[in-house]
Design a protein around this motif. Structure first.
Motif, PDB file in Angstrom:
ATOM      1  N   GLY A 345       0.773  -1.229   0.000  1.00 39.18           N
ATOM      2  CA  GLY A 345       0.000   0.000   0.000  1.00 39.18           C
ATOM      3  C   GLY A 345       0.806   1.282   0.000  1.00 39.18           C
ATOM      4  N   LEU A 346       2.118   1.207  -0.212  1.00 41.28           N
ATOM      5  CA  LEU A 346       2.958   2.414  -0.218  1.00 41.28           C
ATOM      6  C   LEU A 346       3.662   2.611  -1.561  1.00 41.28           C
ATOM      7  N   SER A 347       3.195   1.914  -2.594  1.00 42.94           N
ATOM      8  CA  SER A 347       3.882   1.953  -3.886  1.00 42.94           C
ATOM      9  C   SER A 347       3.931   3.355  -4.479  1.00 42.94           C
ATOM     10  N   ASP A 348       2.873   4.153  -4.266  1.00 42.61           N
ATOM     11  CA  ASP A 348       2.884   5.489  -4.851  1.00 42.61           C
ATOM     12  C   ASP A 348       3.846   6.425  -4.134  1.00 42.61           C
ATOM     13  N   LEU A 349       4.443   5.946  -3.042  1.00 41.51           N
ATOM     14  CA  LEU A 349       5.474   6.699  -2.339  1.00 41.51           C
ATOM     15  C   LEU A 349       6.867   6.134  -2.624  1.00 41.51           C
ATOM     16  N   GLY A 350       6.937   5.106  -3.460  1.00 41.77           N
ATOM     17  CA  GLY A 350       8.226   4.541  -3.847  1.00 41.77           C
ATOM     18  C   GLY A 350       8.651   3.317  -3.061  1.00 41.77           C
ATOM     19  N   PHE A 351       7.775   2.800  -2.192  1.00 43.73           N
ATOM     20  CA  PHE A 351       8.083   1.615  -1.396  1.00 43.73           C
ATOM     21  C   PHE A 351       7.091   0.524  -1.813  1.00 43.73           C
ATOM     22  N   TYR A 352       7.604  -0.481  -2.513  1.00 40.46           N
ATOM     23  CA  TYR A 352       6.741  -1.388  -3.269  1.00 40.46           C
ATOM     24  C   TYR A 352       6.303  -2.598  -2.468  1.00 40.46           C
ATOM     25  N   ASP A 353       5.134  -3.108  -2.846  1.00 40.13           N
ATOM     26  CA  ASP A 353       4.568  -4.281  -2.187  1.00 40.13           C
ATOM     27  C   ASP A 353       5.574  -5.434  -2.209  1.00 40.13           C
ATOM     28  N   GLY A 354       5.724  -6.095  -1.079  1.00 47.17           N
ATOM     29  CA  GLY A 354       6.621  -7.244  -0.989  1.00 47.17           C
ATOM     30  C   GLY A 354       8.019  -6.898  -0.509  1.00 47.17           C
ATOM     31  N   GLN A 355       8.385  -5.617  -0.525  1.00 46.58           N
ATOM     32  CA  GLN A 355       9.675  -5.230   0.046  1.00 46.58           C
ATOM     33  C   GLN A 355       9.609  -5.342   1.564  1.00 46.58           C
ATOM     34  N   THR A 356      10.755  -5.496   2.198  1.00 49.71           N
ATOM     35  CA  THR A 356      10.795  -5.690   3.643  1.00 49.71           C
ATOM     36  C   THR A 356      11.075  -4.375   4.374  1.00 49.71           C
ATOM     37  N   VAL A 357      10.911  -4.430   5.692  1.00 43.59           N
ATOM     38  CA  VAL A 357      11.209  -3.263   6.530  1.00 43.59           C
ATOM     39  C   VAL A 357      12.684  -2.876   6.379  1.00 43.59           C
ATOM     40  N   LEU A 358      13.569  -3.862   6.290  1.00 47.39           N
ATOM     41  CA  LEU A 358      14.990  -3.579   6.127  1.00 47.39           C
ATOM     42  C   LEU A 358      15.246  -2.845   4.803  1.00 47.39           C
ATOM     43  N   MET A 359      14.556  -3.250   3.765  1.00 49.94           N
ATOM     44  CA  MET A 359      14.687  -2.548   2.481  1.00 49.94           C
ATOM     45  C   MET A 359      14.171  -1.115   2.592  1.00 49.94           C
ATOM     46  N   ALA A 360      13.053  -0.929   3.310  1.00 52.32           N
ATOM     47  CA  ALA A 360      12.529   0.424   3.512  1.00 52.32           C
ATOM     48  C   ALA A 360      13.552   1.283   4.245  1.00 52.32           C
ATOM     49  N   ALA A 361      14.268   0.684   5.177  1.00 49.01           N
ATOM     50  CA  ALA A 361      15.286   1.433   5.917  1.00 49.01           C
ATOM     51  C   ALA A 361      16.435   1.856   5.007  1.00 49.01           C
ATOM     52  N   THR A 362      16.867   0.965   4.110  1.00 50.45           N
ATOM     53  CA  THR A 362      17.960   1.339   3.203  1.00 50.45           C
ATOM     54  C   THR A 362      17.491   2.392   2.216  1.00 50.45           C
ATOM     55  N   LYS A 363      16.313   2.202   1.631  1.00 48.95           N
ATOM     56  CA  LYS A 363      15.819   3.134   0.613  1.00 48.95           C
ATOM     57  C   LYS A 363      15.543   4.526   1.183  1.00 48.95           C
ATOM     58  N   SER A 364      15.124   4.597   2.430  1.00 48.62           N
ATOM     59  CA  SER A 364      14.840   5.894   3.038  1.00 48.62           C
ATOM     60  C   SER A 364      16.060   6.496   3.721  1.00 48.62           C
ATOM     61  N   ARG A 365      17.223   5.911   3.441  1.00 49.66           N
ATOM     62  CA  ARG A 365      18.510   6.448   3.899  1.00 49.66           C
ATOM     63  C   ARG A 365      18.605   6.545   5.422  1.00 49.66           C
ATOM     64  N   GLN A 366      18.152   5.493   6.108  1.00 44.78           N
ATOM     65  CA  GLN A 366      18.268   5.481   7.559  1.00 44.78           C
ATOM     66  C   GLN A 366      19.706   5.177   7.977  1.00 44.78           C
ATOM     67  N   THR A 367      20.027   5.486   9.212  1.00 46.56           N
ATOM     68  CA  THR A 367      21.387   5.341   9.724  1.00 46.56           C
ATOM     69  C   THR A 367      21.763   3.868   9.888  1.00 46.56           C
ATOM     70  N   PRO A 368      23.045   3.573   9.929  1.00 50.57           N
ATOM     71  CA  PRO A 368      23.476   2.198  10.196  1.00 50.57           C
ATOM     72  C   PRO A 368      22.885   1.644  11.493  1.00 50.57           C
ATOM     73  N   LYS A 369      22.639   2.529  12.476  1.00 44.87           N
ATOM     74  CA  LYS A 369      22.088   2.068  13.755  1.00 44.87           C
ATOM     75  C   LYS A 369      20.686   1.495  13.575  1.00 44.87           C
ATOM     76  N   VAL A 370      19.882   2.106  12.728  1.00 45.61           N
ATOM     77  CA  VAL A 370      18.537   1.594  12.464  1.00 45.61           C
ATOM     78  C   VAL A 370      18.630   0.229  11.790  1.00 45.61           C
ATOM     79  N   LEU A 371      19.526   0.108  10.803  1.00 40.89           N
ATOM     80  CA  LEU A 371      19.690  -1.178  10.116  1.00 40.89           C
ATOM     81  C   LEU A 371      20.185  -2.253  11.073  1.00 40.89           C
ATOM     82  N   SER A 372      21.173  -1.924  11.889  1.00 41.20           N
ATOM     83  CA  SER A 372      21.728  -2.925  12.803  1.00 41.20           C
ATOM     84  C   SER A 372      20.708  -3.344  13.855  1.00 41.20           C
ATOM     85  N   THR A 373      19.819  -2.420  14.244  1.00 39.81           N
ATOM     86  CA  THR A 373      18.759  -2.773  15.199  1.00 39.81           C
ATOM     87  C   THR A 373      17.825  -3.812  14.594  1.00 39.81           C
TER      88      THR A 373
END
Length: 581
Positions: A345-373
């Motif tokens: 439900g977020l495809s029109d914002l650039g985050f496509y169905d079936g992608q994971t939370v970790l992928m959302a973190a990389t695509k939205s340029r989150q810090t290494p700390k968010v990814l490592s968490t």
């Protein structure tokens, strides 16, 4: 970015305008504009000829955002407006396809026959026509003059954007007559005032906030949804530095209005998304929430056990990720929130169905700390999208890459079914330093044909419009011995798609097919130089030539020069012609 432009209300203007209209909005009939020729005439001449019309409710308006090609005149040779005239003619006749970018193509967005008719019957806003005595911004000039018609009109541009029904980014590759700089989509994205226009449109409360990008008279597509989020309005380039503060306030006002509107009108998922992204979009520090404050802020149930059960498209975990709040994210995951939930439900914002939370973190340029968490609490680093890309292929910076590699993410194996290696995906979105780090970790700059049948050098050339640093990335790949003359070789179903596209091109003609069909038809046998010519990137074409690129035809027999001509990139022809000398 908005619903499809085939909806009945897609052309409706902003129901709740935010910005103040200080000077009337003047527009030109599209039918009159299409009859004009040569360099565009200024406001006072068009007004004396009766060609300017003051906006009134019910008018269908196309707002055109563009870069000026000189300090005294926006288009001294009339080349930019010639592209616009040809584009509008193609839109009205139906001969020019306007569709989503290749990444977003499954969305099915398209211009409906009704919308094409509305454009033909509509009105055009172009600053040179609409604003009296407008000049290019210069440091120290007219800084204190705020009451002139021109100054009031310039201050009203955000309001003009809100009143418009369609937003066009007019970005053909043309030289600035004084600086010699190549003005194109990448440079348009970098300009602060262009970003301000863009943001005011995208954050308006219109039913549809799509942006049509016109690359040439033969190429137009809907903008990739993530593009505006990666081009912060306050970080744009300004001729007059004092404008930065003004534009930053415009962006902040537009975003606050969007959040306020969504807080009452919904949907709740969008309200949560913009609320979470607010600090990052405005380049501000994130708020330090307690868990109770976080749940209240994003309108989740007070009890954590209930909140974690939320399965909406903006769950607590996604809100914490987009807000960049590693502390709250850890608290949620330690209480059994799902670290591997799939987006929807977020495809029109650039985050496509079936992608994971970790992928959302990389695509939205989150810090290494968010990814490592996420990874510490069981996020799968090798989960793949429907096309076979993992979080490594979507990585943005070296810090993210380091965290993924430390978690033993696979940085080498191409994903199925598209067959793209992680470095081929990263070459499109990541910075040059990230690509250098991947190469240092022995990622292969070349490829063995699988799926779509190309590697990182082709990828960066085909998607260079999405990267300001594409030439730097290509240079790094070439320095690591990427094959400058490698040829794309699609296999399996992708080979069949290419054959079908070639058949369509043979029936309709190359210039009368969509960008995606043209690319698929040209792909078998395509070299990186051919890819650069296909999208009209002069910097990449020159770099490839300097690294011993040969002028080779693809399997259809198209030379790079043929591909440039077919896509309307005439500016490349002198350079490509010199390659044979």
């Amino acid at each position: 970015m908005g619903s499809s432009l085939c909806a009945t209300d897609a052309g409706a203007a902003n129901a709740e305008p935010v910005h103040e209209l200080l000077f009337p909005m003047y527009v030109v009939k599209v039918s009159d504009f299409c009859q004009m020729d040569g360099p565009p005439e200024p406001h006072h001449l068009l007004k004396s000829q009766g060609l300017l019309h003051e906006w009134r409710p019910g008018m269908f308006v196309i707002f055109v955002s563009h870069q000026w090609l000189s300090s005294a005149h926006p288009d001294p040779h009339g080349r930019q407006t010639a592209v616009l005239r040809s584009t509008l003619a193609g839109v009205m006749s139906g001969s020019l396809y306007v569709e989503p970018d290749a990444v977003s193509i499954p969305s099915g967005k398209a211009l409906s026959p009704t919308m094409r008719q509305q454009i033909g019957d509509g009105y055009l806003f172009l600053d040179w026509y609409a604003i009296p005595q407008i000049t290019a911004r210069e440091e120290g000039v007219n800084e204190d003059v705020t009451r002139t018609d021109a100054a009031l009109a310039v201050q009203s541009i955000p309001a003009y954007v809100e009143l418009a029904n369609v937003f066009i980014a007019l970005v053909p590759a043309l030289l600035h007559t004084e600086t010699g700089m190549r003005c194109n989509y990448v440079s348009w994205q970098s300009r602060g005032w262009c970003r301000a226009e863009w943001w005011c449109h995208l954050l308006s409360n219109k039913p549809d906030t799509s942006v049509i990008v016109v690359y040439s008279c033969r190429e137009a597509e809907f903008m990739f949804p993530l593009s505006w989020q990666e081009n912060k309005v306050s970080e744009g380039e300004f001729t007059v530095e004092a404008d930065r503060r003004v534009v930053a306030k415009l962006g902040e006002r537009a975003l606050e209005s969007k959040i306020s509107f969504l807080s009452t009108a919904g949907p709740l998922s969008r309200y949560r998304y913009y609320l979470a992204q607010r600090p990052q979009l405005l380049c501000q520090r994130s708020e330090d929430f307690s868990l109770t404050e976080f749940l209240s802020h994003f309108r989740f149930p007070d009890r954590l056990e209930e909140a974690i059960q939320d399965t909406s498209s903006m769950s607590p975990v996604l809100c914490a990720v987009f807000a960049g709040d590693a502390k709250i994210l850890r608290a949620l995951l330690e209480n059994r929130a799902d670290a591997n939930q799939k987006l929807y439900g977020l495809s029109d914002l650039g985050f496509y169905d079936g992608q994971t939370v970790l992928m959302a973190a990389t695509k939205s340029r989150q810090t290494p700390k968010v990814l490592s968490t996420l990874i510490d609490l069981r996020a799968d680093v090798n989960a793949a999208t429907r096309i076979g890309l993992t979080a490594v292929a979507l990585v943005r910076d070296p810090g993210q890459l380091r965290v993924l590699m430390e978690a033993r993410a696979d940085i080498h194996t191409p994903g199925r079914p598209f067959g793209l290696s992680p470095i081929a995906g990263a070459a499109v979105w990541a910075c040059p330093e990230t690509i250098a780090a991947m190469l240092a970790a022995r990622c292969d700059p070349n490829f063995t044909p699988q799926g779509v049948g190309y590697g990182p050098l082709h990828a960066v050339c085909l998607q260079a419009r999405n990267s300001r640093r594409a030439t730097e990335i290509a240079r790094i790949l070439l320095a690591s011995r990427a094959d400058v003359n490698s040829t794309a070789a699609p296999v399996g179903v992708f080979k069949l798609v290419c054959w079908l596209s070639q058949a369509r091109v043979a029936m309709r003609g190359f210039g009368h097919c969509s960008i995606v069909v043209r690319t698929a038809a040209a792909l078998p046998g395509l070299t990186p130089l051919g890819a650069a010519a296909l999208i009209g990137d002069e910097g990449l074409a020159r770099l490839l030539w300097e690294n011993d690129a040969e002028v080779l035809a693809n399997q259809r027999g198209d030379l790079p020069e043929d591909l440039a001509i077919a896509n309307g990139h005439d500016h490349l022809l002198p350079l490509l012609a010199s390659f044979g000398v």
